[in-house]
Design a protein around this motif. Structure first.
Motif, mmCIF file in Angstrom:
data_model
loop_
_atom_site.group_PDB
_atom_site.id
_atom_site.type_symbol
_atom_site.label_atom_id
_atom_site.label_comp_id
_atom_site.label_asym_id
_atom_site.label_seq_id
_atom_site.Cartn_x
_atom_site.Cartn_y
_atom_site.Cartn_z
ATOM 1 N N GLN A 1 -5.869 2.900 -5.907
ATOM 2 C CA GLN A 1 -5.723 1.664 -5.154
ATOM 3 C C GLN A 1 -6.912 1.612 -4.212
ATOM 4 O O GLN A 1 -7.202 2.598 -3.528
ATOM 5 C CB GLN A 1 -4.409 1.688 -4.373
ATOM 6 C CG GLN A 1 -3.972 0.373 -3.809
ATOM 7 C CD GLN A 1 -2.598 0.485 -3.165
ATOM 8 O OE1 GLN A 1 -2.395 1.297 -2.269
ATOM 9 N NE2 GLN A 1 -1.660 -0.314 -3.633
ATOM 10 N N THR A 2 -7.598 0.468 -4.182
ATOM 11 C CA THR A 2 -8.821 0.386 -3.384
ATOM 12 C C THR A 2 -8.590 -0.396 -2.100
ATOM 13 O O THR A 2 -7.567 -1.033 -1.915
ATOM 14 C CB THR A 2 -9.950 -0.284 -4.188
ATOM 15 O OG1 THR A 2 -9.655 -1.681 -4.332
ATOM 16 C CG2 THR A 2 -10.085 0.342 -5.568
ATOM 17 N N ASP A 3 -9.585 -0.341 -1.259
ATOM 18 C CA ASP A 3 -9.499 -1.058 0.018
ATOM 19 C C ASP A 3 -9.474 -2.569 -0.181
ATOM 20 O O ASP A 3 -8.988 -3.308 0.675
ATOM 21 C CB ASP A 3 -10.695 -0.690 0.912
ATOM 22 C CG ASP A 3 -10.598 0.738 1.416
ATOM 23 O OD1 ASP A 3 -11.644 1.318 1.741
ATOM 24 O OD2 ASP A 3 -9.469 1.261 1.474
ATOM 25 N N ASN A 4 -10.021 -3.018 -1.324
ATOM 26 C CA ASN A 4 -10.191 -4.455 -1.525
ATOM 27 C C ASN A 4 -8.958 -5.165 -2.059
ATOM 28 O O ASN A 4 -8.855 -6.384 -1.981
ATOM 29 C CB ASN A 4 -11.348 -4.714 -2.503
ATOM 30 C CG ASN A 4 -12.668 -4.199 -1.972
ATOM 31 O OD1 ASN A 4 -12.900 -4.195 -0.772
ATOM 32 N ND2 ASN A 4 -13.514 -3.744 -2.873
ATOM 33 N N ASN B 1 0.803 -1.227 0.000
ATOM 34 C CA ASN B 1 0.000 0.000 0.000
ATOM 35 C C ASN B 1 0.830 1.269 0.000
ATOM 36 O O ASN B 1 0.407 2.298 0.533
ATOM 37 C CB ASN B 1 -0.955 0.009 1.197
ATOM 38 C CG ASN B 1 -1.798 -1.242 1.248
ATOM 39 O OD1 ASN B 1 -2.206 -1.756 0.212
ATOM 40 N ND2 ASN B 1 -2.029 -1.740 2.433
ATOM 41 N N ASP C 1 -4.546 -4.730 -3.445
ATOM 42 C CA ASP C 1 -3.316 -3.957 -3.466
ATOM 43 C C ASP C 1 -2.973 -3.455 -4.862
ATOM 44 O O ASP C 1 -2.090 -2.638 -5.029
ATOM 45 C CB ASP C 1 -2.163 -4.820 -2.945
ATOM 46 C CG ASP C 1 -0.940 -3.998 -2.607
ATOM 47 O OD1 ASP C 1 0.153 -4.322 -3.119
ATOM 48 O OD2 ASP C 1 -1.074 -3.005 -1.865
ATOM 49 N N ARG D 1 -8.225 3.741 -1.265
ATOM 50 C CA ARG D 1 -7.104 3.701 -0.341
ATOM 51 C C ARG D 1 -6.093 4.784 -0.704
ATOM 52 O O ARG D 1 -5.514 5.408 0.180
ATOM 53 C CB ARG D 1 -6.439 2.331 -0.364
ATOM 54 C CG ARG D 1 -5.250 2.194 0.553
ATOM 55 C CD ARG D 1 -4.680 0.799 0.495
ATOM 56 N NE ARG D 1 -5.563 -0.171 1.122
ATOM 57 C CZ ARG D 1 -5.414 -1.492 0.987
ATOM 58 N NH1 ARG D 1 -4.464 -1.979 0.233
ATOM 59 N NH2 ARG D 1 -6.233 -2.326 1.610
ATOM 60 N N GLY D 2 -5.891 5.000 -2.001
ATOM 61 C CA GLY D 2 -4.945 6.018 -2.431
ATOM 62 C C GLY D 2 -5.102 6.311 -3.908
ATOM 63 O O GLY D 2 -5.551 5.448 -4.673
ATOM 64 N N TYR E 1 -4.332 10.643 -0.406
ATOM 65 C CA TYR E 1 -5.068 9.626 0.354
ATOM 66 C C TYR E 1 -6.467 10.047 0.769
ATOM 67 O O TYR E 1 -7.343 9.186 0.957
ATOM 68 C CB TYR E 1 -4.279 9.229 1.605
ATOM 69 C CG TYR E 1 -3.005 8.477 1.298
ATOM 70 C CD1 TYR E 1 -1.759 9.088 1.433
ATOM 71 C CD2 TYR E 1 -3.046 7.162 0.881
ATOM 72 C CE1 TYR E 1 -0.589 8.395 1.152
ATOM 73 C CE2 TYR E 1 -1.879 6.454 0.605
ATOM 74 C CZ TYR E 1 -0.662 7.084 0.733
ATOM 75 O OH TYR E 1 0.495 6.393 0.463
ATOM 76 N N SER E 2 -6.693 11.348 0.966
ATOM 77 C CA SER E 2 -8.003 11.746 1.474
ATOM 78 C C SER E 2 -8.458 13.044 0.822
ATOM 79 O O SER E 2 -7.630 13.878 0.399
ATOM 80 C CB SER E 2 -7.941 11.911 2.996
ATOM 81 O OG SER E 2 -6.951 12.843 3.359
ATOM 82 N N GLY F 1 -13.971 1.713 -2.361
ATOM 83 C CA GLY F 1 -13.341 2.352 -1.213
ATOM 84 C C GLY F 1 -11.935 2.757 -1.602
ATOM 85 O O GLY F 1 -11.124 1.915 -1.938
#
Lengths: 114, 110
Positions: free
Chosen positions: B91-94, A100, B96, B31-32, B51-52, B29
């Motif tokens: 890049q999603t939460d689900n 990540n 890498d 992630r980045g 990221y946000s 979702g």
């Protein structure tokens, strides 16, 4: 960042043959990936190279066609097997130091199949 | 289905003419979000990670911003050496893996 050496940088191959592409990183990394970039297109993930176990392939890519090895944390190979002109593309190695985090790319291998 | 769309496909600017590139995303979702620069015959070069929503990053003439639906790469007073294809990836939460957009090909003329 990471220094990634990818070989060969380019090759012209006869259909039906196979080519193995090497990716060497200057330090240990957690994640290694292989991408394909077809002419004028963006990057498509082929597979995640797992150290010490079989690679994880994305939909549309299979191990028989794109066998991958990753014997340690700094090296991986991608083989393009039984090539056809449709395999002509740029193949890119990518690494992430830890999960990540940002991914860094090699210079790519430009493959032409005739 | 997770999706990334970049616009415009191509952009021609006069040197010094500021502009923005857009990256819209639909993901389960986030992630980045990553911006890369790619020169012809080379691999992508990392530029920024966001990221946000509300986050901003700057590097020389480039500034990247992020909202809940899209990201912009602002280019201020570009120079010919800024000519390249700019790629956006999420890049999603689900997973890498990175999901790439199709890129914006930028040409800056003197």
């Amino acid at each position: 960042s990471a220094v990634i050496s990818q070989k060969p940088s380019r090759d012209i191959c006869q259909r039906g043959t196979s080519l193995t592409i090497q990716c060497q990183v200057d330090s240990q990394v957690t994640m290694m990936f292989w991408y394909r970039q077809q002419p004028g297109q963006s990057l498509t993930l082929i597979a995640t190279a797992n150290q010490g176990s079989e690679a994880t392939y994305e939909s549309g890519f299979v191990i028989d066609k794109f066998p991958i090895s990753r014997p340690n944390l700094t090296f991986s190979t991608l083989t393009v097997s039984n090539m056809s002109p449709e395999d002509s593309s740029i193949y890119l190695c990518s690494v992430e130091r830890t999960m990540n985090t940002e991914a860094f790319f090699g210079q790519g291998t430009r493959l032409t199949v005739v | 289905e997770d999706q990334v769309t970049q616009s415009p496909e191509a952009l021609r600017l006069q040197e010094g003419e500021s502009s923005s590139l857009n990256c819209s995303y639909t993901v389960s979702g986030l992630r980045g979000l990553f911006w890369y620069r790619q020169d012809p015959g080379k691999g992508p070069e990392f530029l920024f990670t966001l990221y946000s929503a509300g986050e901003e990053k700057e590097k020389e003439r480039l500034k990247a911003t992020l909202t809940k639906k899209e990201s912009f790469l602002h280019i201020t007073a570009p120079k010919p050496e800024d000519s390249a294809t700019y790629l956006c990836a999420v890049q999603t939460d689900n997973t890498d893996k990175l999901i790439f957009g199709t890129g914006t090909r930028l040409q800056v003329f003197p």
